[in-house]
Design a protein around this motif. Structure first.
Motif, short mmCIF file in Angstrom:
data_model
loop_
_atom_site.label_atom_id
_atom_site.label_comp_id
_atom_site.label_asym_id
_atom_site.label_seq_id
_atom_site.Cartn_x
_atom_site.Cartn_y
_atom_site.Cartn_z
N LYS A 137 27.84 -1.80 52.55
CA LYS A 137 28.19 -0.27 52.42
C LYS A 137 30.23 0.12 51.35
CE LYS A 137 25.44 -0.27 56.78
NZ LYS A 137 25.87 -0.60 58.45
N GLU A 138 30.64 0.64 50.98
CA GLU A 138 31.40 1.23 50.60
C GLU A 138 32.28 1.98 51.39
OE1 GLU A 138 33.03 2.40 46.24
OE2 GLU A 138 31.90 0.70 46.43
N TYR A 139 33.22 1.71 52.25
CA TYR A 139 33.99 3.08 53.00
C TYR A 139 35.36 3.40 52.19
CZ TYR A 139 30.84 1.60 56.33
OH TYR A 139 29.97 1.69 57.53
N TYR A 140 35.62 4.98 51.73
CA TYR A 140 36.85 5.34 51.01
C TYR A 140 37.45 6.38 50.92
CZ TYR A 140 32.58 6.76 48.66
OH TYR A 140 32.14 7.42 48.08
N ASP A 141 38.42 7.34 50.87
CA ASP A 141 39.38 8.20 50.47
C ASP A 141 38.73 9.07 50.80
OD1 ASP A 141 40.44 10.77 50.61
OD2 ASP A 141 42.50 9.02 50.62
N THR A 142 37.19 9.93 50.50
CA THR A 142 36.52 10.70 50.36
C THR A 142 36.55 11.40 49.13
OG1 THR A 142 35.51 11.35 52.25
CG2 THR A 142 34.18 9.76 51.46
N PHE A 143 38.17 11.96 50.32
CA PHE A 143 39.29 13.76 49.35
C PHE A 143 39.32 13.05 47.98
CE2 PHE A 143 42.60 15.84 48.74
CZ PHE A 143 42.41 17.02 48.87
N HIS A 144 39.81 12.02 48.01
CA HIS A 144 40.75 11.22 46.96
C HIS A 144 39.88 11.62 46.10
CE1 HIS A 144 43.41 9.52 43.70
NE2 HIS A 144 42.74 8.19 44.01
N VAL A 145 38.43 11.05 46.40
CA VAL A 145 37.87 10.61 45.62
C VAL A 145 37.18 12.26 44.73
CG1 VAL A 145 34.71 10.33 44.75
CG2 VAL A 145 36.34 8.52 45.69
N TRP A 146 37.29 12.86 45.19
CA TRP A 146 36.90 14.57 44.98
C TRP A 146 37.78 14.85 44.70
CZ3 TRP A 146 38.22 18.89 45.88
CH2 TRP A 146 37.99 19.70 45.17
N ASP A 147 39.27 14.45 44.89
CA ASP A 147 40.13 15.60 44.39
C ASP A 147 40.62 15.11 42.79
OD1 ASP A 147 42.58 17.82 44.08
OD2 ASP A 147 43.57 15.75 44.31
N THR A 148 39.86 13.28 42.47
CA THR A 148 40.00 12.56 41.10
C THR A 148 39.28 12.98 40.61
OG1 THR A 148 41.55 11.31 42.02
CG2 THR A 148 41.06 10.57 40.34
N TRP A 149 37.75 13.10 40.51
CA TRP A 149 36.60 12.74 40.21
C TRP A 149 35.42 14.11 39.32
CZ3 TRP A 149 35.55 8.38 36.92
CH2 TRP A 149 35.95 7.46 37.40
N PHE A 150 36.07 14.83 40.97
CA PHE A 150 35.26 15.79 40.98
C PHE A 150 35.95 18.06 41.39
CE2 PHE A 150 32.78 12.47 42.61
CZ PHE A 150 31.60 12.99 41.48
N ARG A 151 37.48 17.54 40.86
CA ARG A 151 37.92 18.79 40.94
C ARG A 151 37.67 19.30 39.32
NH1 ARG A 151 43.39 19.55 39.96
NH2 ARG A 151 43.53 16.80 40.37
N ARG A 152 37.86 21.07 39.58
CA ARG A 152 37.80 21.62 38.67
C ARG A 152 39.01 21.82 39.13
NH1 ARG A 152 33.29 22.03 36.21
NH2 ARG A 152 31.06 22.07 37.32
N ASP A 153 40.12 21.60 37.52
CA ASP A 153 41.82 22.33 37.27
C ASP A 153 41.25 24.09 37.33
OD1 ASP A 153 42.52 20.31 37.60
OD2 ASP A 153 42.42 19.66 35.77
N GLU A 154 42.03 24.57 37.55
CA GLU A 154 42.37 26.31 38.26
C GLU A 154 43.59 26.31 37.44
OE1 GLU A 154 42.03 28.03 42.13
OE2 GLU A 154 41.42 26.28 42.89
N PRO A 155 43.01 27.20 36.87
CA PRO A 155 43.22 27.79 35.74
C PRO A 155 45.31 28.48 36.20
CG PRO A 155 41.83 29.49 35.75
CD PRO A 155 41.82 28.70 36.70
N THR A 156 46.00 28.07 35.42
CA THR A 156 47.33 28.97 36.40
C THR A 156 47.57 30.02 35.77
OG1 THR A 156 49.12 28.03 34.26
CG2 THR A 156 48.70 26.25 35.52
N ASP A 157 48.98 30.46 36.58
CA ASP A 157 48.89 31.78 36.12
C ASP A 157 49.36 32.14 35.01
OD1 ASP A 157 48.66 32.71 38.69
OD2 ASP A 157 51.01 33.08 39.07
N MET A 158 49.41 31.39 34.17
CA MET A 158 50.08 31.64 32.65
C MET A 158 48.75 31.56 31.74
SD MET A 158 53.28 32.71 31.84
CE MET A 158 53.52 32.08 30.50
N GLU A 159 48.04 30.92 32.10
CA GLU A 159 46.92 30.54 32.00
C GLU A 159 45.23 32.05 32.25
OE1 GLU A 159 46.03 26.18 31.35
OE2 GLU A 159 45.27 26.71 33.00
N SER A 160 45.59 32.47 32.73
CA SER A 160 44.66 33.59 33.48
C SER A 160 44.81 34.68 32.61
CB SER A 160 44.19 33.25 34.22
OG SER A 160 45.61 34.00 34.61
N ARG A 161 45.89 34.78 32.01
CA ARG A 161 46.64 36.06 31.34
C ARG A 161 46.26 36.75 29.82
NH1 ARG A 161 53.18 36.18 33.90
NH2 ARG A 161 52.27 36.02 35.35
#
Length: 146
Positions: free
Chosen positions: A122-146
């Protein structure tokens, strides 16, 4: 269970970390019983890797993870407690993903052993950090969306 078996189980648990640090996935899998249940704690509907895994499934998780890392993941054991057929470890890891994100997590791992093999983990860990590091998609910045 005698103290020799407890010490042997602790050595197997530490060997798991050592082989993982060497990126020796085959060596890690060799420490697992064929019927292992490896549980990555968390909610599977919120974190794609969470939930119980058999030997083939956890091997796939390890391989996919290593493919996304620069030089693998380094782990070190901060504390170990063992009694009968169980070993509890406090572990920390560090690694860098190929996309530049840093990964530094802390874990509690509870291993159950039978005949020198890990049968349950059983491996317990910071699940938010896992999601944020491995699975979060970067959203475009204001400059990239123009």
């Amino acid at each position: 269970m005698n103290t020799t078996q407890t010490a042997d189980n602790t050595r197997v648990a530490r060997r798991f970390i050592e082989r993982f640090n060497d990126n020796d996935i085959a060596g890690v899998l060799d420490l697992f019983a064929d019927d292992i249940c490896y549980r990555l704690m968390g909610k599977p509907d919120r974190l794609p890797t969470a939930g119980p895994k058999d030997k083939a499934q956890i091997a796939e998780v390890f391989e996919r993870m290593n493919a996304r890392l620069n030089g693998g993941l380094r782990m070190w054991v901060k504390n170990t407690i063992a009694e009968r057929d169980q070993v509890a470890m406090e572990v920390e890891s560090r690694g860098e993903l190929k996309n530049g994100r840093g990964y530094n997590n802390e874990y509690h791992m509870l291993l159950t052993l039978r005949d020198g093999k890990i049968v349950d983990l059983k491996e317990y860990y910071d699940t938010f950090h896992v999601w944020d590091t491995w699975f979060r998609r970067d959203e475009p910045t204001d400059m990239e969306s123009r």
